[in-house]
Motif scaffolding. Sequence first.
Motif, PDB file in Angstrom:
ATOM      1  N   SER A  16       0.770  -1.174   0.003  1.00  0.00           N
ATOM      2  CA  SER A  16      -0.042  -0.004  -0.168  1.00  0.00           C
ATOM      3  C   SER A  16       0.767   1.371   0.099  1.00  0.00           C
ATOM      4  O   SER A  16       0.415   2.115  -0.401  1.00  0.00           O
ATOM      5  N   SER A  17       2.025   1.236   0.447  1.00  0.00           N
ATOM      6  CA  SER A  17       3.017   2.388   0.587  1.00  0.00           C
ATOM      7  C   SER A  17       3.501   2.616  -0.908  1.00  0.00           C
ATOM      8  O   SER A  17       3.837   4.002  -1.028  1.00  0.00           O
ATOM      9  N   PHE A  18       3.430   1.748  -1.900  1.00  0.00           N
ATOM     10  CA  PHE A  18       3.814   2.032  -3.295  1.00  0.00           C
ATOM     11  C   PHE A  18       2.830   2.469  -4.214  1.00  0.00           C
ATOM     12  O   PHE A  18       3.253   2.775  -5.385  1.00  0.00           O
ATOM     13  N   LEU A  19       1.453   2.252  -3.617  1.00  0.00           N
ATOM     14  CA  LEU A  19       0.525   2.970  -4.713  1.00  0.00           C
ATOM     15  C   LEU A  19       0.153   3.953  -4.518  1.00  0.00           C
ATOM     16  O   LEU A  19      -0.118   4.578  -3.219  1.00  0.00           O
ATOM     17  N   GLY A  21      -2.811   6.955  -5.594  1.00  0.00           N
ATOM     18  CA  GLY A  21      -3.844   7.191  -6.002  1.00  0.00           C
ATOM     19  C   GLY A  21      -4.909   6.079  -6.387  1.00  0.00           C
ATOM     20  O   GLY A  21      -5.908   6.047  -6.886  1.00  0.00           O
ATOM     21  N   VAL A  22      -4.515   4.750  -5.888  1.00  0.00           N
ATOM     22  CA  VAL A  22      -5.155   3.531  -6.073  1.00  0.00           C
ATOM     23  C   VAL A  22      -5.188   2.843  -4.441  1.00  0.00           C
ATOM     24  O   VAL A  22      -4.032   2.761  -3.945  1.00  0.00           O
ATOM     25  N   LYS A  23      -6.511   2.376  -4.261  1.00  0.00           N
ATOM     26  CA  LYS A  23      -6.547   1.677  -3.156  1.00  0.00           C
ATOM     27  C   LYS A  23      -5.866   0.426  -3.363  1.00  0.00           C
ATOM     28  O   LYS A  23      -6.050  -0.175  -4.232  1.00  0.00           O
ATOM     29  N   PRO A  24      -5.253  -0.318  -2.252  1.00  0.00           N
ATOM     30  CA  PRO A  24      -4.859  -1.509  -2.210  1.00  0.00           C
ATOM     31  C   PRO A  24      -5.869  -2.488  -2.703  1.00  0.00           C
ATOM     32  O   PRO A  24      -5.487  -3.569  -3.310  1.00  0.00           O
ATOM     33  N   THR A  25      -6.946  -2.326  -2.330  1.00  0.00           N
ATOM     34  CA  THR A  25      -8.012  -3.399  -2.653  1.00  0.00           C
ATOM     35  C   THR A  25      -9.283  -2.933  -3.766  1.00  0.00           C
ATOM     36  O   THR A  25     -10.249  -3.159  -3.397  1.00  0.00           O
ATOM     37  N   ASP A  26      -8.635  -2.190  -4.744  1.00  0.00           N
ATOM     38  CA  ASP A  26      -9.473  -1.553  -5.593  1.00  0.00           C
ATOM     39  C   ASP A  26      -9.882  -2.855  -6.609  1.00  0.00           C
ATOM     40  O   ASP A  26      -8.948  -3.375  -7.249  1.00  0.00           O
ATOM     41  N   PRO A  27     -11.131  -3.080  -6.899  1.00  0.00           N
ATOM     42  CA  PRO A  27     -11.583  -4.045  -7.428  1.00  0.00           C
ATOM     43  C   PRO A  27     -11.455  -3.909  -8.934  1.00  0.00           C
ATOM     44  O   PRO A  27     -11.274  -4.919  -9.917  1.00  0.00           O
ATOM     45  N   LEU A  28     -11.516  -2.602  -9.520  1.00  0.00           N
ATOM     46  CA  LEU A  28     -11.104  -2.308 -10.826  1.00  0.00           C
ATOM     47  C   LEU A  28      -9.815  -2.836 -11.155  1.00  0.00           C
ATOM     48  O   LEU A  28      -9.800  -3.202 -12.422  1.00  0.00           O
ATOM     49  N   THR A  29      -8.903  -2.504 -10.442  1.00  0.00           N
ATOM     50  CA  THR A  29      -7.644  -2.703 -10.810  1.00  0.00           C
ATOM     51  C   THR A  29      -7.340  -4.439 -10.841  1.00  0.00           C
ATOM     52  O   THR A  29      -6.692  -4.621 -11.912  1.00  0.00           O
ATOM     53  N   TYR A  30      -7.933  -5.032  -9.895  1.00  0.00           N
ATOM     54  CA  TYR A  30      -7.971  -6.521 -10.043  1.00  0.00           C
ATOM     55  C   TYR A  30      -8.354  -7.098 -11.081  1.00  0.00           C
ATOM     56  O   TYR A  30      -7.839  -8.170 -11.905  1.00  0.00           O
ATOM     57  N   ALA A  31      -9.708  -6.542 -11.599  1.00  0.00           N
ATOM     58  CA  ALA A  31     -10.214  -7.120 -12.620  1.00  0.00           C
ATOM     59  C   ALA A  31      -9.584  -6.541 -13.961  1.00  0.00           C
ATOM     60  O   ALA A  31      -9.483  -7.386 -14.916  1.00  0.00           O
ATOM     61  N   ALA A  32      -8.772  -5.507 -14.049  1.00  0.00           N
ATOM     62  CA  ALA A  32      -8.095  -5.161 -15.260  1.00  0.00           C
ATOM     63  C   ALA A  32      -7.021  -5.918 -15.474  1.00  0.00           C
ATOM     64  O   ALA A  32      -6.755  -6.332 -16.534  1.00  0.00           O
ATOM     65  N   VAL A  33      -6.348  -6.265 -14.152  1.00  0.00           N
ATOM     66  CA  VAL A  33      -4.944  -7.147 -14.431  1.00  0.00           C
ATOM     67  C   VAL A  33      -5.562  -8.634 -14.839  1.00  0.00           C
ATOM     68  O   VAL A  33      -4.688  -9.112 -15.616  1.00  0.00           O
ATOM     69  N   ALA A  34      -6.458  -9.143 -14.114  1.00  0.00           N
ATOM     70  CA  ALA A  34      -6.987 -10.457 -14.760  1.00  0.00           C
ATOM     71  C   ALA A  34      -7.383 -10.647 -16.012  1.00  0.00           C
ATOM     72  O   ALA A  34      -7.127 -11.564 -16.660  1.00  0.00           O
ATOM     73  N   ALA A  35      -8.226  -9.455 -16.256  1.00  0.00           N
ATOM     74  CA  ALA A  35      -8.594  -9.397 -17.856  1.00  0.00           C
ATOM     75  C   ALA A  35      -7.482  -9.309 -18.834  1.00  0.00           C
ATOM     76  O   ALA A  35      -7.312  -9.943 -19.967  1.00  0.00           O
ATOM     77  N   GLY A  36      -6.417  -8.741 -18.572  1.00  0.00           N
ATOM     78  CA  GLY A  36      -5.062  -8.509 -19.239  1.00  0.00           C
ATOM     79  C   GLY A  36      -4.497  -9.798 -19.433  1.00  0.00           C
ATOM     80  O   GLY A  36      -3.918 -10.150 -20.394  1.00  0.00           O
ATOM     81  N   LEU A  37      -4.210 -10.373 -18.364  1.00  0.00           N
ATOM     82  CA  LEU A  37      -3.632 -11.657 -18.166  1.00  0.00           C
ATOM     83  C   LEU A  37      -4.377 -12.735 -18.929  1.00  0.00           C
ATOM     84  O   LEU A  37      -3.696 -13.692 -19.628  1.00  0.00           O
ATOM     85  N   ALA A  38      -5.610 -12.709 -19.054  1.00  0.00           N
ATOM     86  CA  ALA A  38      -6.516 -13.871 -19.648  1.00  0.00           C
ATOM     87  C   ALA A  38      -6.257 -13.569 -21.295  1.00  0.00           C
ATOM     88  O   ALA A  38      -6.147 -14.339 -22.116  1.00  0.00           O
ATOM     89  N   ALA A  39      -6.527 -12.301 -21.565  1.00  0.00           N
ATOM     90  CA  ALA A  39      -6.238 -11.847 -22.841  1.00  0.00           C
ATOM     91  C   ALA A  39      -4.718 -12.403 -23.400  1.00  0.00           C
ATOM     92  O   ALA A  39      -4.547 -13.020 -24.821  1.00  0.00           O
ATOM     93  N   THR A  40      -3.589 -11.991 -22.618  1.00  0.00           N
ATOM     94  CA  THR A  40      -2.581 -12.313 -23.110  1.00  0.00           C
ATOM     95  C   THR A  40      -2.550 -13.947 -23.446  1.00  0.00           C
ATOM     96  O   THR A  40      -1.807 -14.659 -24.121  1.00  0.00           O
ATOM     97  N   ALA A  41      -2.957 -14.729 -22.386  1.00  0.00           N
ATOM     98  CA  ALA A  41      -2.773 -16.238 -22.327  1.00  0.00           C
ATOM     99  C   ALA A  41      -3.692 -16.745 -23.782  1.00  0.00           C
ATOM    100  O   ALA A  41      -3.277 -17.680 -24.369  1.00  0.00           O
TER     101      ALA A  41
END
Length: 64
Positions: A16-19, A21-41
């Motif tokens: 959390s100290s490295f982030l 403007g983004v909360k550590p438990t931001d669901p949009l960020t988790y969803a975007a990362v998961a979608a990016g990894l799935a698209a890459t795979a």
Amino acid sequence: MAIGVALALGVARLISSFLFGVKPTDPLTYAAVAAGLAATALLACYIPARRAMKVDPLVALRYE
């Protein structure tokens, strides 16, 4: 992905100290990362499969 999300939520306090403007438990960020990894795979699987579909099965079997 479920294990990765669980681990990410577990270490959210540590990062959390490295982030900024983004909360550590931001669901949009988790969803975007998961979608990016799935698209890459999917892309990594699609390209060789498309190339393999162009090969005649008899030619591939007789090659070996």
